[in-house]
Design a protein around this motif. Structure first.
Motif, mmCIF file in Angstrom:
data_model
loop_
_atom_site.group_PDB
_atom_site.id
_atom_site.type_symbol
_atom_site.label_atom_id
_atom_site.label_comp_id
_atom_site.label_asym_id
_atom_site.label_seq_id
_atom_site.Cartn_x
_atom_site.Cartn_y
_atom_site.Cartn_z
ATOM 1 N N PRO A 190 44.050 39.088 37.946
ATOM 2 C CA PRO A 190 44.790 38.465 39.046
ATOM 3 C C PRO A 190 44.145 38.801 40.385
ATOM 4 C CG PRO A 190 45.965 40.380 38.201
ATOM 5 C CD PRO A 190 44.827 40.130 37.256
ATOM 6 N N SER A 191 44.296 37.898 41.357
ATOM 7 C CA SER A 191 43.702 38.103 42.666
ATOM 8 C C SER A 191 44.732 37.867 43.753
ATOM 9 C CB SER A 191 42.522 37.153 42.874
ATOM 10 O OG SER A 191 42.043 37.226 44.193
ATOM 11 N N GLU A 192 44.643 38.664 44.807
ATOM 12 C CA GLU A 192 45.551 38.495 45.944
ATOM 13 C C GLU A 192 44.926 37.634 47.035
ATOM 14 O OE1 GLU A 192 46.469 42.390 47.261
ATOM 15 O OE2 GLU A 192 47.594 42.960 45.460
ATOM 16 N N ASP A 193 43.676 37.219 46.805
ATOM 17 C CA ASP A 193 42.948 36.458 47.827
ATOM 18 C C ASP A 193 42.937 34.960 47.568
ATOM 19 O OD1 ASP A 193 42.286 38.828 49.133
ATOM 20 O OD2 ASP A 193 40.568 39.132 47.812
ATOM 21 N N GLY A 194 43.714 34.499 46.624
ATOM 22 C CA GLY A 194 43.748 33.082 46.314
ATOM 23 C C GLY A 194 43.219 32.802 44.922
ATOM 24 N N ASP A 195 43.516 31.630 44.425
ATOM 25 C CA ASP A 195 43.164 31.278 43.055
ATOM 26 C C ASP A 195 41.655 31.233 42.811
ATOM 27 O OD1 ASP A 195 45.815 31.107 42.478
ATOM 28 O OD2 ASP A 195 45.958 28.931 42.742
ATOM 29 N N ASP A 196 40.868 30.929 43.836
ATOM 30 C CA ASP A 196 39.432 30.772 43.648
ATOM 31 C C ASP A 196 38.671 32.087 43.729
ATOM 32 O OD1 ASP A 196 39.711 28.057 43.329
ATOM 33 O OD2 ASP A 196 39.405 27.625 45.462
ATOM 34 N N TYR A 197 39.347 33.164 44.053
ATOM 35 C CA TYR A 197 38.677 34.450 44.201
ATOM 36 C C TYR A 197 39.274 35.442 43.211
ATOM 37 C CZ TYR A 197 37.090 32.275 48.504
ATOM 38 O OH TYR A 197 36.537 31.410 49.415
ATOM 39 N N TYR A 198 38.612 35.568 42.091
ATOM 40 C CA TYR A 198 39.084 36.501 41.071
ATOM 41 C C TYR A 198 37.884 37.025 40.287
ATOM 42 C CZ TYR A 198 38.592 32.296 38.136
ATOM 43 O OH TYR A 198 38.111 31.177 37.507
ATOM 44 N N LEU A 199 38.075 38.149 39.640
ATOM 45 C CA LEU A 199 37.061 38.748 38.785
ATOM 46 C C LEU A 199 37.447 38.545 37.328
ATOM 47 C CD1 LEU A 199 36.486 42.144 40.649
ATOM 48 C CD2 LEU A 199 35.089 40.061 40.784
ATOM 49 N N VAL A 200 36.459 38.644 36.453
ATOM 50 C CA VAL A 200 36.700 38.522 35.018
ATOM 51 C C VAL A 200 36.106 39.753 34.336
ATOM 52 C CG1 VAL A 200 36.392 37.128 32.946
ATOM 53 C CG2 VAL A 200 36.542 36.003 35.186
ATOM 54 N N ASP A 201 36.964 40.544 33.717
ATOM 55 C CA ASP A 201 36.473 41.668 32.919
ATOM 56 C C ASP A 201 35.815 41.114 31.656
ATOM 57 O OD1 ASP A 201 37.484 43.471 34.722
ATOM 58 O OD2 ASP A 201 39.336 43.829 33.610
ATOM 59 N N HIS A 202 34.710 41.705 31.254
ATOM 60 C CA HIS A 202 34.043 41.178 30.057
ATOM 61 C C HIS A 202 33.092 42.203 29.468
ATOM 62 C CE1 HIS A 202 30.117 40.432 32.128
ATOM 63 N NE2 HIS A 202 30.903 40.318 33.188
ATOM 64 N N SER A 203 32.760 42.021 28.199
ATOM 65 C CA SER A 203 31.773 42.862 27.541
ATOM 66 C C SER A 203 30.385 42.463 28.018
ATOM 67 C CB SER A 203 31.889 42.734 26.016
ATOM 68 O OG SER A 203 31.882 41.369 25.628
ATOM 69 N N THR A 204 29.409 43.323 27.782
ATOM 70 C CA THR A 204 28.097 43.117 28.406
ATOM 71 C C THR A 204 26.934 43.190 27.411
ATOM 72 O OG1 THR A 204 27.961 45.477 28.965
ATOM 73 C CG2 THR A 204 28.893 43.992 30.629
ATOM 74 N N PHE A 205 27.172 42.888 26.167
ATOM 75 C CA PHE A 205 26.095 42.904 25.184
ATOM 76 C C PHE A 205 25.269 41.623 25.263
ATOM 77 C CE2 PHE A 205 29.331 45.566 22.900
ATOM 78 C CZ PHE A 205 28.647 46.764 23.043
ATOM 79 N N SER A 206 24.009 41.731 24.868
ATOM 80 C CA SER A 206 23.149 40.562 24.687
ATOM 81 C C SER A 206 22.841 40.466 23.196
ATOM 82 C CB SER A 206 21.853 40.704 25.486
ATOM 83 O OG SER A 206 22.113 40.740 26.878
ATOM 84 N N TYR A 207 22.816 39.239 22.674
ATOM 85 C CA TYR A 207 22.718 39.033 21.226
ATOM 86 C C TYR A 207 21.463 38.257 20.855
ATOM 87 C CZ TYR A 207 27.663 40.245 21.626
ATOM 88 O OH TYR A 207 28.834 40.876 21.919
ATOM 89 N N LEU A 208 20.644 38.842 19.992
ATOM 90 C CA LEU A 208 19.465 38.149 19.484
ATOM 91 C C LEU A 208 19.849 37.383 18.231
ATOM 92 C CD1 LEU A 208 16.418 37.571 19.570
ATOM 93 C CD2 LEU A 208 16.093 39.641 18.181
#
Length: 208
Positions: free
Chosen positions: A159-177
């Protein structure tokens, strides 16, 4: 009697060790990529990867068969990511460039986990800056969620307090071969440098 039991126990132990040796060595012998693997997946490599349907940078619908038509390095992220995604995607691009210089071609792929903002045009700008052959993929929320599930990745919009267009997304960071006809074969954590990643990927390519 005690001596007989001891002998029988010893024979049983030897037989058990032999069986374990045959099973483990047999599995190693059957895996032509065994010498290249630096990670382990619970349940085996077959637990990661699978069919997906997404939208590429030109707006065309593509499937995993279309995308993984050559050795492919897949990363899940989003273009509005302030730091982690650009760094990881740039590292992947550098590894791919190192391999190119060795005559080994790997396709870098960036799958967005933020389909609300990452349009095909947005992805094209992002990937073209990083590498001329990097392919950006997006899709409907359902399509993106299905692809993420196939590769067992995690993401969650914050969730963001700066408006709908300004938010972060938590995510995993692996790269897959992933390899054509083989599917997923290895994943890479974000702390691995580009040269080491290229070296490990090269091992898989040599073993194909």
């Amino acid at each position: 009697m005690t001596r007989i039991i001891a002998i029988l126990s010893a024979i049983l132990v030897i037989a058990l060790c032999g069986a374990i040796y045959v099973v483990t060595m047999g599995r190693g012998a059957d895996d032509r990529f065994a010498q290249c693997r630096a990670s382990a997946v619970a349940g085996g490599a077959g637990q990661i990867g699978g069919p997906f349907t997404l939208v590429d940078e030109t707006g065309q619908t593509v499937t995993d068969v279309d995308v993984i038509d050559e050795p492919t390095l897949i990363y899940f992220g989003y273009t509005y990511c302030p730091d982690i995604c650009p760094y990881d995607a740039a590292r992947n691009a550098e590894a791919v460039t190192i391999l190119e210089e060795q005559g080994k071609i790997v396709k870098p792929v960036f799958i967005s986990i933020d389909p609300e903002r990452d349009t095909p045009e947005q992805l094209a700008d992002f990937t073209d800056y990083l590498h001329p052959r990097m392919l950006g993929l997006t899709g409907s929320p359902e399509q993106v969620a299905a692809a993420s599930k196939a590769y067992r990745t995690y993401f969650k919009k914050q969730p963001s307090e700066d408006g709908d267009d300004y938010y972060l997304v938590d995510h995993s960071t692996f790269s897959y071969l992933t390899l054509p006809g083989e599917g997923f074969v290895e994943f890479f954590r974000r702390d691995i440098p580009a040269d080491k990643m290229a070296e490990q990927i090269g091992c898989f390519l040599d073993a194909m």
